[in-house]
Scaffold this motif. Structure first.
Motif, short mmCIF file in Angstrom:
data_model
loop_
_atom_site.label_atom_id
_atom_site.label_comp_id
_atom_site.label_asym_id
_atom_site.label_seq_id
_atom_site.Cartn_x
_atom_site.Cartn_y
_atom_site.Cartn_z
N LEU A 162 -59.26 7.52 55.80
CA LEU A 162 -58.13 8.11 55.10
C LEU A 162 -58.16 7.69 53.64
O LEU A 162 -58.37 6.51 53.33
N PRO A 163 -57.97 8.64 52.72
CA PRO A 163 -57.88 8.28 51.31
C PRO A 163 -56.62 7.45 51.05
O PRO A 163 -55.58 7.68 51.67
N LEU A 164 -56.76 6.49 50.14
CA LEU A 164 -55.62 5.63 49.78
C LEU A 164 -54.79 6.34 48.74
O LEU A 164 -55.27 6.64 47.64
N ALA A 165 -53.52 6.62 49.09
CA ALA A 165 -52.66 7.37 48.18
C ALA A 165 -51.92 6.46 47.20
O ALA A 165 -51.73 6.80 46.03
N GLU A 166 -51.51 5.29 47.63
CA GLU A 166 -50.68 4.44 46.77
C GLU A 166 -50.61 3.04 47.38
O GLU A 166 -51.02 2.80 48.51
N VAL A 167 -50.04 2.12 46.60
CA VAL A 167 -49.82 0.75 47.05
C VAL A 167 -48.33 0.47 47.00
O VAL A 167 -47.66 0.75 46.00
N VAL A 168 -47.78 -0.10 48.09
CA VAL A 168 -46.34 -0.42 48.16
C VAL A 168 -46.18 -1.91 48.41
O VAL A 168 -46.76 -2.46 49.35
N THR A 169 -45.40 -2.56 47.56
CA THR A 169 -45.07 -3.97 47.75
C THR A 169 -43.59 -4.09 48.13
O THR A 169 -42.84 -3.10 48.11
N ALA A 170 -43.19 -5.31 48.47
CA ALA A 170 -41.83 -5.52 48.97
C ALA A 170 -40.76 -5.15 47.95
O ALA A 170 -39.63 -4.83 48.31
N SER A 171 -41.10 -5.18 46.67
CA SER A 171 -40.09 -4.90 45.65
C SER A 171 -40.04 -3.44 45.24
O SER A 171 -39.25 -3.06 44.38
N LYS A 172 -40.87 -2.61 45.83
CA LYS A 172 -40.98 -1.22 45.39
C LYS A 172 -40.12 -0.31 46.24
O LYS A 172 -39.94 -0.54 47.44
N ASP A 173 -39.58 0.73 45.62
CA ASP A 173 -38.78 1.70 46.35
C ASP A 173 -39.64 2.50 47.31
O ASP A 173 -40.86 2.59 47.17
N THR A 174 -38.97 3.09 48.31
CA THR A 174 -39.68 3.86 49.33
C THR A 174 -40.27 5.14 48.71
O THR A 174 -39.63 5.83 47.91
N ILE A 175 -41.52 5.44 49.12
CA ILE A 175 -42.18 6.68 48.70
C ILE A 175 -42.42 7.55 49.93
O ILE A 175 -42.09 7.17 51.05
N LYS A 176 -43.03 8.71 49.72
CA LYS A 176 -43.31 9.63 50.83
C LYS A 176 -44.81 9.67 51.10
O LYS A 176 -45.62 9.80 50.17
N LEU A 177 -45.18 9.55 52.38
CA LEU A 177 -46.59 9.59 52.78
C LEU A 177 -47.02 11.05 53.02
O LEU A 177 -46.35 11.79 53.73
N LYS A 178 -48.16 11.41 52.43
CA LYS A 178 -48.74 12.73 52.69
C LYS A 178 -49.63 12.63 53.92
O LYS A 178 -50.43 11.69 54.04
N PRO A 179 -49.51 13.54 54.89
CA PRO A 179 -50.39 13.51 56.07
C PRO A 179 -51.85 13.49 55.67
O PRO A 179 -52.26 14.09 54.68
N GLY A 180 -52.64 12.74 56.42
CA GLY A 180 -54.06 12.64 56.13
C GLY A 180 -54.39 11.60 55.09
O GLY A 180 -55.55 11.49 54.68
#
Length: 613
Positions: free
Chosen positions: A272-290
């Motif tokens: 799976l391609p890496l779309a983004e990096v989320v840490t504990a201090s970051k707001d929620t983002i949306k995951l794209k399928p695949g």
């Protein structure tokens, strides 16, 4: 023992010169009764009645018996009554109804509290006098019965006091005579300060069992009612006064349980391609399928992600300039919700997180839990005020030079340390000499400062063991004065007014054992903690000879592959404080019988846990 009149009135409590009822009652009883003034407040009334009932044979309250919102005397007194006296109430009502039909609105209460007769009368001088006059013919008889005199002897002379004039004289005599109390469960002994030749050669107190003594102590310890708010970080050792409910969900968002990659579980396994990096201090983002999102423990899971794959179950499939571009997911059988903390899965909003009566421990679990739901302060029960007083002419403070037969006071530092460890800020009351006047002065001072008093020494059979007569001199009630146990046989438990008094033996090991068995459970109950001795069975490691009394031996318990194992702390004499060093339990040995003189190594006996193993 004299009588007391308690005038219940907001007006008179602020200005006693406006009281006419108290002097009117003094006149009808023909004695210089004490008059106490208290406001129309239920708790204040109960405190005054409870305190004075411990000191006086007759307590008469005047006022607060009507139907106005602040007329709470009947309710306050009724809750304290041990044995109601409906006949006295009936006599007052019958006589009052002969005078006015409004007497039907009266709400008198009468009965006994301990060895005191308590009667409530109206607040008006006329009504108060009429009510007392109605019961004068039986009042002296009742007072003597309550004080413990023989009913057979009293009945033979009852007719002589049938007319009001005679009754008035005998009431005065009755309430002016010291009460003779019977010998057990809260009853006095009429003890005196004897010289060496006149002192009793046998204790006047019956030997009661440990179980009976423990029940007496715990029954005397009232459930706490006063509450206070304390900062969360100052709450260790306190007991929660009200159920605490979560104000928020924990977690408040979907959170990752592991470091790894957020995915749609149906995309696994695969690259799976890496779309983004989320840490504990970051707001929620949306995951794209695949695709996948790198995520840290505790970080918000992207919208649309249904699982988090631990980093250990992945490899880098593609990178550029040292950065991850695509991730190979090796995990198979991935399910929806894997490694995700759902909203409210730890703590649901509105749920009870800590119940009333929960102690806040030094381990920090309760503090951490409350911090997690945003509670900076917690409502706890008020702590009892506990004081420690040593007695003995031979005692000197720990920092003093010892000369002659003097000994350093070890009991007081030991008990103060135990109280501090239990979360109590104790009052150090020093050392009282073995002299009647000095001891009484020290006790009076202590009673003005504390509501639980712990003393050591002065409770055995020596000519300078003055504590028990001193307690009765101050109007106290001795509930027991000897317990069938070793060590600690002379332990004495008493109440003086509302103060609980634990008079522990002077021998250090005895004092320490009695503190653990009686005082600490009582204090825990007073501050709202439902304490129970922590019993468990343990095998003894050596043969043990039994005593004629049940014995509490100090031991150290360790866990071994074969289970808990006991190690004696050494010489078990009651004077040997060294036997408490390293002790974390008390071995509960039965008394010797004709059939069983000793217990063999390997025998299982109960043990009471003192602290962690």
């Amino acid at each position: 023992m004299d009588s007391v009149i308690i005038v219940v009135s907001d007006t008179c409590a602020s200005d006693p010169s406006k009281d006419a009822t108290g002097p009117a009652l003094q006149n009808v009883l023909q004695t210089n009764n004490n008059i106490v003034y208290v406001a129309d407040d239920k708790k204040a009334i109960q405190s005054a009645v409870r305190h004075n009932a411990a000191k006086y044979a007759l307590v008469v309250t005047a006022g607060g018996t009507g139907f106005s919102p602040r007329d709470t005397t009947p309710e306050a007194v009724y809750e304290l009554i041990d044995r109601p006296a409906p006949g006295i109430v009936t006599a007052m009502l019958v006589e009052s109804l002969k005078i006015t039909p409004l007497a039907a609105l009266a709400r008198p209460v009468a009965g006994t509290i301990g060895h005191s007769l308590v009667i409530t009368v109206p607040g008006s001088p006329k009504g108060a006098v009429e009510n007392i006059q109605a019961v004068l013919p039986v009042l002296t008889h009742a007072i003597k019965l309550v004080s413990g005199e023989s009913s057979r002897d009293l009945h033979s002379s009852a007719k002589s006091s049938a007319d009001p004039a005679t009754a008035q004289q005998t009431v005065v005599a009755a309430i002016s005579t010291p009460t003779k109390l019977c010998p057990h469960h809260g009853h006095g002994k009429g003890l005196k300060f004897y010289g060496s030749a006149q002192r009793p050669r046998e204790s006047p107190f019956p030997m009661i069992s440990f179980e009976d003594a423990y029940k007496i102590v715990m029954d005397a310890a009232a459930e706490p009612t006063l509450r206070t708010d304390v900062a969360l970080f100052n709450a260790v050792g306190r007991v929660i006064a009200d159920d605490i409910h979560a104000r928020v969900d924990v977690p408040q968002f979907r959170a990752s349980i592991v470091d790894g990659y957020a995915v749609l579980h149906s995309d696994c396994p695969g690259i799976l391609p890496l779309a983004e990096v989320v840490t504990a201090s970051k707001d929620t983002i949306k995951l794209k399928p695949g695709t996948c999102v790198r995520i840290t423990t505790g970080a918000p899971v992207p919208h649309g992600a249904t699982a988090v794959i631990p980093v250990e179950n992945t490899t880098v499939a593609e990178e550029k300039d040292g950065k991850e571009v695509a991730i190979k997911i090796h995990a198979s059988g991935v399910g929806a919700g894997d490694n995700i903390r759902e909203i409210g899965s730890d703590i649901a909003k509105g749920s009870c997180v800590l119940a009333k009566g929960t102690p806040i421990s030094s381990l920090g679990g309760e503090v951490g839990l409350l911090a997690s739901i945003g509670i900076p302060a917690v409502r706890v029960f008020e702590q009892p005020v506990v004081g420690v007083l040593s007695t003995g002419d031979e005692l000197v403070s720990v920092d003093s030079q010892v000369c002659g037969s003097q000994v350093r006071d070890s009991n007081r530092p030991m008990l103060l340390a135990a109280l501090n460890a239990a979360g109590i800020d104790p009052v150090d009351l020093g050392i009282a000499p073995d002299k009647e006047a000095d001891l009484l002065r020290s006790l009076r001072y202590a009673l003005s400062k504390v509501n639980v008093l712990i003393t050591t020494g002065g409770v055995s059979m020596g000519e300078l063991d003055l504590l028990k007569p001193a307690i009765e001199e101050l109007g106290g009630q001795i509930h027991f004065g000897r317990v069938n146990m070793k060590p600690g046989k002379p332990i004495t438990f008493a109440t003086i007014g509302e103060t609980l008094v634990f008079a522990l033996p002077g021998n250090p090991a005895s004092a320490s054992v009695c503190y653990s068995l009686f005082v600490q459970p009582c204090i825990d109950k007073l501050r709202g903690h439902a304490y129970e001795h922590r019993h468990f069975s343990v095998a003894i490691s050596r043969d043990v000879k039994l005593d004629t009394r049940p014995e509490f031996q100090r031991v150290h318990i360790k866990f071994s592959p074969d289970g808990p194992r006991t190690e004696s702390t050494g010489f078990q004499r009651s004077s040997a404080i060294s036997s408490m060093v390293g002790a974390n339990a008390l071995l509960c040995l039965p008394a010797r019988t004709d059939d069983v003189q000793e217990l063999k190594a390997g025998s299982h006996v109960p043990a009471i846990l003192l602290n962690s193993l």
